[in-house]
Design a protein around this motif. Structure first.
Motif, short mmCIF file in Angstrom:
data_model
loop_
_atom_site.label_atom_id
_atom_site.label_comp_id
_atom_site.label_asym_id
_atom_site.label_seq_id
_atom_site.Cartn_x
_atom_site.Cartn_y
_atom_site.Cartn_z
N VAL A 133 1.37 3.39 -2.14
CA VAL A 133 1.26 4.13 -1.84
C VAL A 133 1.38 5.01 -4.11
O VAL A 133 0.70 5.29 -4.92
CB VAL A 133 0.52 5.94 -1.85
CG1 VAL A 133 0.74 6.68 -2.30
CG2 VAL A 133 0.09 5.52 -0.48
N VAL A 136 0.53 2.45 -6.78
CA VAL A 136 -1.56 3.14 -7.04
C VAL A 136 -1.22 4.31 -7.96
O VAL A 136 -1.28 4.19 -8.83
CB VAL A 136 -2.14 2.97 -5.92
CG1 VAL A 136 -3.92 3.98 -6.40
CG2 VAL A 136 -2.37 2.15 -5.08
N LEU A 137 -0.70 5.37 -7.59
CA LEU A 137 -0.59 6.56 -8.32
C LEU A 137 0.11 6.51 -9.32
O LEU A 137 0.36 7.46 -10.57
CB LEU A 137 0.45 7.50 -7.29
CG LEU A 137 -0.34 7.98 -5.93
CD1 LEU A 137 0.88 9.08 -5.31
CD2 LEU A 137 -2.30 9.07 -6.73
N VAL A 153 -4.75 -2.50 1.17
CA VAL A 153 -3.22 -1.85 1.99
C VAL A 153 -3.66 -1.98 3.45
O VAL A 153 -4.51 -2.50 3.97
CB VAL A 153 -3.59 -0.43 1.18
CG1 VAL A 153 -3.51 -0.26 -1.01
CG2 VAL A 153 -4.75 -0.19 1.68
N VAL A 157 -3.08 3.37 5.59
CA VAL A 157 -2.96 3.93 4.32
C VAL A 157 -4.10 3.90 3.79
O VAL A 157 -4.68 4.89 3.08
CB VAL A 157 -1.90 2.97 3.32
CG1 VAL A 157 -2.07 3.01 1.90
CG2 VAL A 157 -0.84 3.13 4.38
N ARG A 160 -5.69 6.44 4.80
CA ARG A 160 -5.20 8.15 4.01
C ARG A 160 -5.17 8.05 2.77
O ARG A 160 -5.91 9.75 1.87
CB ARG A 160 -3.41 8.13 4.03
CG ARG A 160 -3.14 7.79 5.37
CD ARG A 160 -2.11 8.23 5.59
NE ARG A 160 -0.90 8.00 6.91
CZ ARG A 160 0.64 7.65 7.15
NH1 ARG A 160 1.13 7.43 6.58
NH2 ARG A 160 0.47 8.04 8.54
N LEU A 161 -5.15 6.70 2.33
CA LEU A 161 -6.23 6.99 0.55
C LEU A 161 -7.48 7.64 0.51
O LEU A 161 -7.41 8.29 -0.50
CB LEU A 161 -5.71 5.97 0.41
CG LEU A 161 -4.16 5.36 -0.24
CD1 LEU A 161 -4.67 4.27 -1.07
CD2 LEU A 161 -4.00 6.30 -1.38
N PRO A 173 -1.28 12.00 0.07
CA PRO A 173 -1.73 10.76 -1.12
C PRO A 173 -3.24 10.60 -0.59
O PRO A 173 -4.03 10.21 -1.81
CB PRO A 173 -1.76 9.59 -0.10
CG PRO A 173 -0.54 10.27 0.66
CD PRO A 173 -0.75 11.48 1.14
N SER A 174 -4.39 11.62 -0.02
CA SER A 174 -5.75 11.84 -0.04
C SER A 174 -5.59 12.32 -1.35
O SER A 174 -6.66 12.27 -2.28
CB SER A 174 -6.03 12.71 1.23
OG SER A 174 -5.66 12.03 2.41
N LYS A 176 -4.10 13.05 -4.39
CA LYS A 176 -3.26 12.79 -5.75
C LYS A 176 -4.08 11.68 -5.83
O LYS A 176 -4.33 11.15 -6.87
CB LYS A 176 -1.83 12.47 -5.49
CG LYS A 176 -1.06 13.72 -5.37
CD LYS A 176 0.46 13.42 -5.07
CE LYS A 176 1.19 14.30 -4.93
NZ LYS A 176 3.17 14.69 -4.76
N LEU A 177 -4.54 11.23 -4.85
CA LEU A 177 -5.56 9.54 -5.62
C LEU A 177 -6.95 10.34 -6.20
O LEU A 177 -6.81 10.38 -6.90
CB LEU A 177 -6.03 8.67 -4.16
CG LEU A 177 -6.77 8.17 -4.60
CD1 LEU A 177 -6.90 7.24 -6.46
CD2 LEU A 177 -7.50 6.96 -3.95
#
Length: 291
Positions: A133, A136-137, A153, A157, A160-161, A173-174, A176-177
């Motif tokens: 995570v 990626v961010l 991943v 994860v 969640r993404l 994570p959800s 922010k992506l």
């Protein structure tokens, strides 16, 4: 067709280098050619793409990507693997060796300047589980030229993404992506295609960059997201009390943003989080909230 690495080649190469996959670096090498071909197809990269691959390891995915793209930046933290990768490409795909740039770097610290020639347009990687995570961010924040990507991943994860508001696994994570990109599941990968075999399943996440949902400082929005999910079971007026100064002020900010103060973080879209951050910024500008 470029030759790819199978189980025998992977183990022979690792043995020659004295490499044993380590949990510290989250190393699980893909040894199935069909899987890396599938990943490349799912990534939908083309001859105009410049790809960033994080953690190329022994080069399985690298070899599958190189014939399909204009250039590939391989970012590898392990010094032995970083030194070997160009040699492996020279051996298995000599015609594409000049299209590879290898960077012995920590992906969490790599900069746009280091990957500027040429600038990346896509991220395709089998990411170490322990840093997936943040990597990626970081890359989406650091590399504004990234237009799309596909990452492998841990399945948890991946869930969640790609989760949306209201999901039990929707969280930091959800959101922010979602600030950077639209993301979706792109399939599962069985543990059997890795060496060593992990004790979890893996998933593919595909994303496409989009404009942020609001013209507001990203860090200000992320501060609200972090505060909301730090106490995710609490109503937002309570969860955001420290961020706003107190619960009453948090409730006023939420109301000004069009958000029910009794709602919880897991119910808000990234756009709503941005609205809350904007309302908070307005109150601070007016001197109504302590900085």
């Amino acid at each position: 067709m470029t030759a790819l690495l199978g189980p025998a080649e992977i183990r022979a190469l690792a043995s020659r280098l004295g490499v044993s996959p380590t949990k510290t670096l989250g190393q699980n090498f893909v040894h199935d050619p069909n899987t890396v071909r599938r990943i490349v197809r799912a990534a939908e990269v083309g001859p105009d793409d410049v790809v960033v691959e994080v953690g190329p390891g022994l080069g399985s995915l690298t070899l599958a990507l190189l014939p399909e793209v204009a250039h590939l930046h391989a970012v590898e933290i392990d010094p032995v693997l970083a030194a070997q990768l160009p040699k492996t490409i020279e051996e298995y795909a000599p015609a594409r060796a000049s299209a590879l740039s290898t960077h012995h770097r920590d992906a969490l610290r790599v900069t746009a300047a280091e990957l500027a020639d040429p600038a990346p347009t896509a991220l395709v990687a089998n990411l170490p589980y322990n840093v997936a995570v943040p990597v990626v961010l970081h890359l989406l924040a650091e590399l504004p030229t990234l237009r799309h990507g596909l990452v492998m991943v841990q399945q948890e994860v991946a869930d969640r993404l790609t989760a949306g508001p209201g999901s039990k696994v929707y969280g930091i994570p959800s959101v922010k992506l979602a600030w950077y990109a639209a993301a979706r599941h792109a399939g599962k990968v069985p543990a059997s295609v890795f060496w060593p075999v992990p004790n979890v399943e893996s998933g593919l996440v595909r994303f496409t960059r989009r404009e942020p949902p609001a013209d507001i400082d990203r860090d200000a929005v992320f501060a609200v997201v972090d505060a909301a999910f730090a106490q995710r079971r609490k109503m937002l007026r309570s969860a955001l009390a420290s961020w706003a100064g107190d619960a009453a002020t948090a409730a006023e900010i939420l109301t000004a943003a069009g958000v029910d103060p009794t709602s919880r973080g897991e119910q808000l879209t990234v756009g709503q989080f941005a609205a809350v951050a904007a309302a908070g910024a307005d109150r601070r500008a007016a001197g109504m909230v302590k900085s």
